[in-house]
Design an enzyme around this catalytic site. Sequence first.
Site, PDB file in Angstrom:
ATOM      1  N   ASN A 144     -39.740  35.738  31.478  1.00  0.00           N
ATOM      2  CA  ASN A 144     -38.824  35.137  30.505  1.00  0.00           C
ATOM      3  C   ASN A 144     -38.512  36.195  29.453  1.00  0.00           C
ATOM      4  OD1 ASN A 144     -37.552  33.684  28.526  1.00  0.00           O
ATOM      5  ND2 ASN A 144     -39.333  32.409  28.007  1.00  0.00           N
ATOM      6  N   TRP A 145     -37.303  36.747  29.548  1.00  0.00           N
ATOM      7  CA  TRP A 145     -36.953  37.856  28.644  1.00  0.00           C
ATOM      8  C   TRP A 145     -36.578  37.368  27.252  1.00  0.00           C
ATOM      9  CZ3 TRP A 145     -33.390  41.494  32.049  1.00  0.00           C
ATOM     10  CH2 TRP A 145     -34.120  41.882  33.189  1.00  0.00           C
ATOM     11  N   LYS A 146     -36.429  36.049  27.100  1.00  0.00           N
ATOM     12  CA  LYS A 146     -36.028  35.462  25.809  1.00  0.00           C
ATOM     13  C   LYS A 146     -34.759  36.160  25.303  1.00  0.00           C
ATOM     14  CE  LYS A 146     -40.745  34.061  25.129  1.00  0.00           C
ATOM     15  NZ  LYS A 146     -41.831  33.712  24.234  1.00  0.00           N
ATOM     16  N   GLY A 187     -46.812  34.477  22.592  1.00  0.00           N
ATOM     17  CA  GLY A 187     -46.410  35.564  21.708  1.00  0.00           C
ATOM     18  C   GLY A 187     -47.433  35.905  20.641  1.00  0.00           C
ATOM     19  N   HIS A 196     -38.918  24.810  27.322  1.00  0.00           N
ATOM     20  CA  HIS A 196     -39.767  25.877  26.769  1.00  0.00           C
ATOM     21  C   HIS A 196     -40.143  25.526  25.331  1.00  0.00           C
ATOM     22  CE1 HIS A 196     -40.965  29.720  25.076  1.00  0.00           C
ATOM     23  NE2 HIS A 196     -41.292  30.052  26.311  1.00  0.00           N
ATOM     24  N   GLU A 214     -40.150  27.133  22.683  1.00  0.00           N
ATOM     25  CA  GLU A 214     -39.205  27.566  21.637  1.00  0.00           C
ATOM     26  C   GLU A 214     -37.999  26.623  21.578  1.00  0.00           C
ATOM     27  OE1 GLU A 214     -39.148  31.648  22.956  1.00  0.00           O
ATOM     28  OE2 GLU A 214     -41.259  31.703  22.373  1.00  0.00           O
ATOM     29  N   GLU A 250     -47.890  26.011  29.059  1.00  0.00           N
ATOM     30  CA  GLU A 250     -47.876  27.079  28.064  1.00  0.00           C
ATOM     31  C   GLU A 250     -48.367  26.532  26.724  1.00  0.00           C
ATOM     32  OE1 GLU A 250     -44.983  30.455  29.123  1.00  0.00           O
ATOM     33  OE2 GLU A 250     -43.838  28.907  28.111  1.00  0.00           O
ATOM     34  N   SER A 275     -49.129  34.875  26.379  1.00  0.00           N
ATOM     35  CA  SER A 275     -49.804  36.167  26.219  1.00  0.00           C
ATOM     36  C   SER A 275     -50.441  36.681  27.513  1.00  0.00           C
ATOM     37  CB  SER A 275     -50.837  36.106  25.082  1.00  0.00           C
ATOM     38  OG  SER A 275     -50.177  35.855  23.849  1.00  0.00           O
ATOM     39  N   GLY A 325     -43.423  38.474  26.668  1.00  0.00           N
ATOM     40  CA  GLY A 325     -43.407  39.859  26.190  1.00  0.00           C
ATOM     41  C   GLY A 325     -43.637  40.907  27.265  1.00  0.00           C
TER      42      GLY A 325
END
Length: 255
Positions: A10-12, A172, A95, A97, A166, A212, A234
């Site tokens: 997931n490159w966000k 993160g 997700h 976020e 998650e 993470s 990340g």
Amino acid sequence: MPRRPIVAGNWKMHLNRSAAAELVSALRGGLDGLAGIDVVLCPPAPWLAETADHLRGSSLEVGAQNVYWEPHGAFTGEVSAAMLTGLVDYVIIGHSERRHVFGETDEDTAKKLDAVLGLGMQPILAVGELREEREAGQTPAILERQLRAAFANVDRLPEGFVVAYEPVWAIGTGLTATPEIAQQACAHVRRIVAERFGDGPAEACRVQYGGSVNAENAAALAAQSDIDGLLVGGASLNAEAFTAICRAVAATKGS
Ligand code: PGA
């Protein structure tokens, strides 16, 4: 039948057009043809088409990070599930976020899931508890609420359905869940799926851990019996790290 492992990156909201193209190219070089595993790249929406073009003919697949449930209309800034069909294989839904930064509700998540399933794409349904919720012992109840709400209108799960567990406190932050904590929660996810859809679909459902993940902890997480893969943020921006993570999962699950 053993579950096929799946690792998604997931490159966000990272990487400009040329950096994204460079990463796709490096990952195709390092991961194309890796046996026994599904590898999915989830770039930002503007780079989806280019990424899909670049990966055509390879074993790597493409996923979107988000979706809107209406097929078209006056919804400025949104991308519909209908627009993603034929372009992506997977869509991340719910997700943390989306839930906690953009205020998406359980009901929104359910509508997105219905739209994606209805069009034959494969969802990656993300669930997970906040730190306060874990500390208050509410993790099982939160997972149950999020999953039951998402499944409100779902009659059956497609083959290879993916849930990503998650924990929000691990995303993160560098605070990876221990393999034991991750295993316990992923097993609970599978139990909830079994209660809702039966043992067969629960056994076939793929459960990822995310939060993470890096090249060092990937193998120990993947060694857990209810963890079928990883959702990587990340570390998925680094070709070397993401390649090592995918190889570690393939090796651990294949052995
Ligand atoms: P992280 O993100 O690997 O950077 O913790 C995971 C995710 O948000 O999917």
